[in-house]
Design a protein around this motif. Structure first.
Motif, short mmCIF file in Angstrom:
data_model
loop_
_atom_site.label_atom_id
_atom_site.label_comp_id
_atom_site.label_asym_id
_atom_site.label_seq_id
_atom_site.Cartn_x
_atom_site.Cartn_y
_atom_site.Cartn_z
N THR A 176 4.91 4.74 4.11
CA THR A 176 6.15 5.14 4.74
C THR A 176 7.23 4.37 3.79
O THR A 176 7.06 3.45 2.97
N ALA A 177 8.31 5.13 3.85
CA ALA A 177 9.66 4.38 3.16
C ALA A 177 9.70 2.80 3.61
O ALA A 177 10.23 1.95 2.96
N GLY A 178 9.17 2.60 4.82
CA GLY A 178 9.29 1.14 5.38
C GLY A 178 8.16 0.19 4.90
O GLY A 178 8.16 -1.01 5.20
N GLY A 179 7.18 0.85 4.30
CA GLY A 179 5.95 0.10 3.69
C GLY A 179 4.95 0.22 4.47
O GLY A 179 3.70 -0.44 4.24
N ASN A 180 4.93 0.87 5.65
CA ASN A 180 3.71 0.93 6.50
C ASN A 180 2.61 2.00 5.94
O ASN A 180 2.85 3.01 5.23
N GLU A 181 1.33 1.59 5.98
CA GLU A 181 0.14 2.69 5.74
C GLU A 181 -0.25 3.12 6.88
O GLU A 181 -0.93 2.25 7.78
N VAL A 182 -0.34 4.64 7.22
CA VAL A 182 -0.69 5.15 8.34
C VAL A 182 -1.45 6.31 8.17
O VAL A 182 -1.02 7.10 7.03
N THR A 183 -2.49 6.79 8.88
CA THR A 183 -3.08 7.99 8.72
C THR A 183 -2.79 8.86 10.02
O THR A 183 -2.84 8.47 10.97
N PHE A 184 -2.05 10.15 9.59
CA PHE A 184 -1.88 11.03 10.72
C PHE A 184 -3.14 12.27 10.69
O PHE A 184 -3.47 12.66 9.55
N VAL A 195 8.47 12.61 8.14
CA VAL A 195 8.43 11.16 8.10
C VAL A 195 8.75 10.90 6.34
O VAL A 195 8.12 11.63 5.75
N GLN A 196 9.69 9.93 6.51
CA GLN A 196 9.95 9.81 4.81
C GLN A 196 8.69 8.85 4.43
O GLN A 196 8.44 7.68 4.83
#
Length: 89
Positions: free
Chosen positions: A53-61, A70-71
């Motif tokens: 994400t633009a905030g630096g989180n790595e996540v799997t949807f 989601v940016q």
């Protein structure tokens, strides 16, 4: 409540990568990881999508299709099964 519209002025095909961010068209391609332009995505063929994400989180949807509000700055190759992904700015 007013209706919201997604208005896009720039779009580009996304090539998932575990090492390279999505470059805004016109950015310096010698340093794509320095792009200051996060994007939202359109997922043409449903599946899982792993992003940074633009905030630096790595996540799997899981089970994503259609517009993805989601940016993001990166779509990872590992962990992504969705295809026909388009970046929208």
């Amino acid at each position: 409540m007013a209706n919201l519209k997604l208005q896009v002025s720039v779009a580009a095909v996304v090539v998932p990568s575990d090492t390279v961010n999505i470059a805004y068209p016109g950015d310096d391609t010698t340093s794509p990881n320095n792009s200051k332009w996060p994007c939202v995505l359109y997922i043409g063929t449903s599946g899982n999508i792993k992003v940074r994400t633009a905030g630096g989180n790595e996540v799997t949807f899981v089970g994503v299709s259609g517009f993805f509000p989601v940016q993001v700055v990166r779509v990872f190759a590992t962990g992504t099964t969705a295809t026909n992904i388009v970046a929208l700015w």
